[in-house]
Design a protein around this motif. Structure first.
Motif, PDB file in Angstrom:
ATOM      1  N   ARG A 163       4.712  30.063 -33.561  1.00  0.00           N
ATOM      2  CA  ARG A 163       4.156  30.009 -34.910  1.00  0.00           C
ATOM      3  C   ARG A 163       5.246  29.425 -35.807  1.00  0.00           C
ATOM      4  O   ARG A 163       6.425  29.573 -35.536  1.00  0.00           O
ATOM      5  CB  ARG A 163       3.794  31.412 -35.398  1.00  0.00           C
ATOM      6  CG  ARG A 163       2.820  32.055 -34.466  1.00  0.00           C
ATOM      7  CD  ARG A 163       1.517  32.566 -35.015  1.00  0.00           C
ATOM      8  NE  ARG A 163       0.834  31.917 -36.073  1.00  0.00           N
ATOM      9  CZ  ARG A 163      -0.198  31.075 -35.911  1.00  0.00           C
ATOM     10  NH1 ARG A 163      -0.567  30.702 -34.733  1.00  0.00           N
ATOM     11  NH2 ARG A 163      -0.833  30.595 -36.941  1.00  0.00           N
TER      12      ARG A 163
ATOM     13  N   ASN B  92     -11.759  31.018 -32.782  1.00  0.00           N
ATOM     14  CA  ASN B  92     -10.671  31.013 -33.767  1.00  0.00           C
ATOM     15  C   ASN B  92     -11.204  31.554 -35.085  1.00  0.00           C
ATOM     16  O   ASN B  92     -12.282  31.146 -35.534  1.00  0.00           O
ATOM     17  CB  ASN B  92     -10.141  29.598 -33.997  1.00  0.00           C
ATOM     18  CG  ASN B  92      -9.200  29.138 -32.921  1.00  0.00           C
ATOM     19  OD1 ASN B  92      -9.633  28.618 -31.894  1.00  0.00           O
ATOM     20  ND2 ASN B  92      -7.920  29.333 -33.146  1.00  0.00           N
TER      21      ASN B  92
ATOM     22  N   ASP C 148      -8.717  32.359 -37.980  1.00  0.00           N
ATOM     23  CA  ASP C 148      -7.814  31.853 -39.007  1.00  0.00           C
ATOM     24  C   ASP C 148      -8.144  30.391 -39.314  1.00  0.00           C
ATOM     25  O   ASP C 148      -8.275  29.573 -38.403  1.00  0.00           O
ATOM     26  CB  ASP C 148      -6.364  31.993 -38.527  1.00  0.00           C
ATOM     27  CG  ASP C 148      -5.362  31.681 -39.610  1.00  0.00           C
ATOM     28  OD1 ASP C 148      -5.618  32.015 -40.781  1.00  0.00           O
ATOM     29  OD2 ASP C 148      -4.313  31.093 -39.283  1.00  0.00           O
ATOM     30  N   GLN C 149      -8.293  30.065 -40.574  1.00  0.00           N
ATOM     31  CA  GLN C 149      -8.578  28.715 -41.061  1.00  0.00           C
ATOM     32  C   GLN C 149      -9.931  28.182 -40.587  1.00  0.00           C
ATOM     33  O   GLN C 149     -10.151  26.974 -40.569  1.00  0.00           O
ATOM     34  CB  GLN C 149      -7.484  27.724 -40.620  1.00  0.00           C
ATOM     35  CG  GLN C 149      -6.080  28.129 -40.986  1.00  0.00           C
ATOM     36  CD  GLN C 149      -5.072  27.152 -40.426  1.00  0.00           C
ATOM     37  OE1 GLN C 149      -5.126  25.953 -40.732  1.00  0.00           O
ATOM     38  NE2 GLN C 149      -4.156  27.640 -39.607  1.00  0.00           N
TER      39      GLN C 149
ATOM     40  N   THR D  93     -16.018  38.045 -37.202  1.00  0.00           N
ATOM     41  CA  THR D  93     -15.218  38.817 -38.153  1.00  0.00           C
ATOM     42  C   THR D  93     -15.793  40.223 -38.310  1.00  0.00           C
ATOM     43  O   THR D  93     -15.055  41.209 -38.272  1.00  0.00           O
ATOM     44  CB  THR D  93     -15.171  38.108 -39.517  1.00  0.00           C
ATOM     45  OG1 THR D  93     -14.564  36.822 -39.343  1.00  0.00           O
ATOM     46  CG2 THR D  93     -14.387  38.902 -40.541  1.00  0.00           C
TER      47      THR D  93
ATOM     48  N   THR E 223      -4.714  37.946 -30.489  1.00  0.00           N
ATOM     49  CA  THR E 223      -5.997  37.892 -31.180  1.00  0.00           C
ATOM     50  C   THR E 223      -7.097  37.400 -30.245  1.00  0.00           C
ATOM     51  O   THR E 223      -8.252  37.808 -30.367  1.00  0.00           O
ATOM     52  CB  THR E 223      -5.905  37.042 -32.471  1.00  0.00           C
ATOM     53  OG1 THR E 223      -7.092  37.214 -33.228  1.00  0.00           O
ATOM     54  CG2 THR E 223      -5.675  35.577 -32.187  1.00  0.00           C
TER      55      THR E 223
ATOM     56  N   SER F  64      -4.074  23.240 -37.948  1.00  0.00           N
ATOM     57  CA  SER F  64      -5.116  23.115 -38.974  1.00  0.00           C
ATOM     58  C   SER F  64      -6.052  21.954 -38.677  1.00  0.00           C
ATOM     59  O   SER F  64      -7.276  22.074 -38.823  1.00  0.00           O
ATOM     60  CB  SER F  64      -4.492  22.915 -40.357  1.00  0.00           C
ATOM     61  OG  SER F  64      -3.803  24.063 -40.741  1.00  0.00           O
TER      62      SER F  64
END
Length: 181
Positions: free
Chosen positions: A57, A150, A152-153, A164, A84, A139
């Protein structure tokens, strides 16, 4: 392009191949992609890229020790508190999330994590692309590709709100249960 190498890789690797001592995953920075021969939900298509991750990261003020080999192996044999992807897959498979240790970490417990590892060994396949600064690609990949696992973003993905909510429900239930093992 890196996306093509993840969408249609020359080779996909299984847990058995990745987890051997001299496995094929390099100790280098890069992006990895997860494909599944069978998915944990009927809502998701099998046989294609569903999730991407990066190692390390981006950390502005300290050096990460993560690399592709460590991260990919952790996803195959770690636990939901540190992955995750494992958290998502376990929730989709209906495994019971539990608070463990001091109660702050949440995993599927020893039995649940073992079951998840067995499921991943059978159905999960991974590929990767080395890149010196993988965070510069993350991104772009999440924006351009349909990656339902995924979060995130990835609010634009049609599966985002369902996943979620599923993960939030699992965390709520885990907080109501006694601390497990």
């Amino acid at each position: 392009m890196h996306a093509a190498a993840l969408i249609s890789p020359a080779r996909l690797w299984s847990a058995g191949e990745v987890l051997v001592r001299s496995g094929p995953v390099p100790s280098a920075p890069g992006v990895y992609g997860w494909h599944f021969t069978k998915t944990p939900s009927h809502e998701l298509p099998a046989g294609r890229l569903l999730y991407v991750g990066i190692a390390p990261r981006h950390m502005a003020n300290r050096k990460s020790t993560q690399n592709l080999r460590k991260r990919v192996r952790y996803h195959f044999r770690g636990n939901a508190a540190g992955s995750t992807l494992r958290l998502t897959l376990g929730c989709l498979l209906g495994l019971e999330l539990r608070r463990v240790g001091s109660g702050k970490r949440m995993t599927f417990g020893k039995a649940g994590e073992a079951e998840l590892s067995r499921w991943m060994a059978e159905y999960a396949r991974v590929c990767w692309v080395e890149h010196p600064e993988p965070w510069t690609l993350e991104s772009e990949l999440i924006t351009r590709l349909d990656l339902p696992l995924n979060l995130d973003q990835n609010r634009h993905n049609g599966f985002h709100s369902r996943l979620t909510e599923m993960r939030a429900q699992a965390r709520r239930r885990a907080r109501e249960l006694p601390i497990g093992t």
